[in-house]
Design a protein around this motif. Structure first.
Motif, short mmCIF file in Angstrom:
data_model
loop_
_atom_site.label_atom_id
_atom_site.label_comp_id
_atom_site.label_asym_id
_atom_site.label_seq_id
_atom_site.Cartn_x
_atom_site.Cartn_y
_atom_site.Cartn_z
N PHE A 110 -19.90 1.04 -47.58
CA PHE A 110 -18.48 0.71 -47.48
C PHE A 110 -17.62 1.96 -47.34
O PHE A 110 -17.99 3.05 -47.76
CB PHE A 110 -18.03 -0.09 -48.71
CG PHE A 110 -18.38 0.54 -50.04
CD1 PHE A 110 -17.67 1.62 -50.53
CD2 PHE A 110 -19.42 0.03 -50.80
CE1 PHE A 110 -17.98 2.20 -51.76
CE2 PHE A 110 -19.75 0.60 -52.03
CZ PHE A 110 -19.02 1.68 -52.51
N ASP A 111 -16.44 1.74 -46.74
CA ASP A 111 -15.43 2.81 -46.70
C ASP A 111 -14.60 2.80 -47.97
O ASP A 111 -14.11 3.85 -48.40
CB ASP A 111 -14.53 2.62 -45.48
CG ASP A 111 -15.28 2.80 -44.16
OD1 ASP A 111 -15.97 3.82 -44.02
OD2 ASP A 111 -15.17 1.92 -43.30
N MET A 112 -14.40 1.61 -48.53
CA MET A 112 -13.62 1.48 -49.77
C MET A 112 -14.15 0.30 -50.56
O MET A 112 -14.45 -0.76 -49.99
CB MET A 112 -12.14 1.27 -49.45
CG MET A 112 -11.24 1.39 -50.66
SD MET A 112 -11.21 3.10 -51.28
CE MET A 112 -10.48 2.86 -52.92
N LEU A 113 -14.25 0.49 -51.87
CA LEU A 113 -14.68 -0.56 -52.78
C LEU A 113 -13.55 -0.88 -53.75
O LEU A 113 -12.99 0.02 -54.38
CB LEU A 113 -15.91 -0.12 -53.58
CG LEU A 113 -16.38 -1.07 -54.69
CD1 LEU A 113 -16.96 -2.35 -54.10
CD2 LEU A 113 -17.40 -0.38 -55.60
N TYR A 114 -13.21 -2.16 -53.86
CA TYR A 114 -12.19 -2.62 -54.80
C TYR A 114 -12.89 -3.41 -55.91
O TYR A 114 -13.70 -4.29 -55.62
CB TYR A 114 -11.17 -3.51 -54.09
CG TYR A 114 -10.51 -2.86 -52.90
CD1 TYR A 114 -9.34 -2.11 -53.05
CD2 TYR A 114 -11.06 -2.98 -51.63
CE1 TYR A 114 -8.74 -1.50 -51.96
CE2 TYR A 114 -10.46 -2.38 -50.53
CZ TYR A 114 -9.30 -1.64 -50.70
OH TYR A 114 -8.71 -1.04 -49.61
N ILE A 115 -12.54 -3.11 -57.15
CA ILE A 115 -13.17 -3.76 -58.30
C ILE A 115 -12.12 -4.56 -59.04
O ILE A 115 -11.16 -4.01 -59.58
CB ILE A 115 -13.82 -2.72 -59.24
CG1 ILE A 115 -14.77 -1.81 -58.46
CG2 ILE A 115 -14.56 -3.42 -60.37
CD1 ILE A 115 -15.34 -0.67 -59.28
N GLY A 116 -12.28 -5.88 -59.06
CA GLY A 116 -11.32 -6.75 -59.73
C GLY A 116 -12.00 -7.62 -60.77
O GLY A 116 -13.17 -7.45 -61.10
N GLY A 117 -11.24 -8.58 -61.29
CA GLY A 117 -11.77 -9.46 -62.34
C GLY A 117 -11.33 -9.02 -63.72
O GLY A 117 -10.92 -7.86 -63.94
N GLY A 118 -11.41 -9.94 -64.66
CA GLY A 118 -10.93 -9.68 -66.01
C GLY A 118 -11.60 -8.51 -66.70
O GLY A 118 -10.94 -7.68 -67.35
#
Length: 263
Positions: free
Chosen positions: A209-217
């Motif tokens: 990946f070029d960018m990784l986004y980490i979400g969630g509680g």
């Protein structure tokens, strides 16, 4: 695409609202959440939620979602983020709700019948990603909550959904088992963060990946230093990303897999 579900094209918007108003629903293993979004994806008023019931079959979840909708003002269309695989407008898997109960269920159609508005549905991680991605390059989104969510985008367009949560990451443990909230509670924050680091490294090698986004509680609890190509994003994106389901560039994807119902 294999994670798309839609019931109909949007009807005429509410003339008193700032453009079409979207009822955004985020279904999670811990909470069911809903809110209203304006045409730009900004939250309009309060967000409402209720704890996810367990067991959580459709005949319990659908009435709860209808109840949340009734607490909010008028809207023109509905977006849903669902924690599982969606194919041809039908739920295929629901690891944290109960696949046995959900497999084969047309949730978008059920909500359309109950609320009489057009519905579009995606995997919940995909919806969250639509709320945060830049639209440039290969972008990956993971969510850390009750379970593990995964979505991938190339220049803002959806890639086919991969049920990465059920893939083995280490010692016969799936991503769900390795990084879900039960794992966090069992091994503690320090060890769990090491697991997150290992998962990020593996995903970088597999996805590039070029960018990784980490979400969630659970992601909101992270204290580790992330690399420059990864960042934590607000959990509210699971709601605010809902307006992006109605972007014109997604129309053709929904049309291919739509279960058309008259208003």
């Amino acid at each position: 695409m294999n994670d798309l579900a839609s019931t109909a094209d949007p009807g005429a918007p509410d003339a008193s609202a700032p453009g079409p108003v979207t009822l955004a629903i985020d279904i999670g293993g811990s909470n069911l959440k809903a809110g209203l979004l304006d045409r730009d994806g900004a939250m309009m008023g309060k967000r409402v939620k209720v704890a996810t019931m367990h067991p959580s079959p459709p005949d319990k979840v659908v009435p709860a979602l209808v109840g949340l909708a009734k607490q909010l003002g008028p809207y023109d269309r509905i977006s849903v983020g669902f924690p599982g695989l969606i194919k041809n407008a039908v739920v295929q898997t629901a690891p944290n709700l109960g696949t046995k109960d959900w497999a084969g269920f047309d949730l978008a159609g059920a909500l359309h019948d109950q609320l009489n508005k057009p519905v579009r549905m995606l995997n919940d991680a995909t919806v969250q990603g639509l709320g945060v991605i830049s639209g440039h390059g290969l972008e990956c989104v993971i969510t850390l909550g009750t379970g593990f969510g995964f979505a991938l985008y190339q220049d803002g367009r959806l890639a086919p959904q991969l049920e990465m949560s059920q893939h083995v990451i280490r010692k016969e443990m799936t991503y769900d088992e390795y990084l879900g909230v039960e794992a966090l509670n069992k091994v503690g924050m320090k060890q769990w963060e090491r697991r997150v680091e290992r998962a990020v490294a593996q995903l970088r090698a597999v996805v590039n990946f070029d960018m990784l986004y980490i979400g969630g509680g659970s992601a909101q609890k992270l204290t580790l230093k992330l690399p420059k190509d990864a960042k934590v994003v607000p959990n509210t994106a699971g709601i605010t990303g809902g307006v992006r389901l109605w972007d014109s560039k997604l129309d053709i994807s929904f049309a291919k897999r739509s279960s058309t119902k008259a208003e």
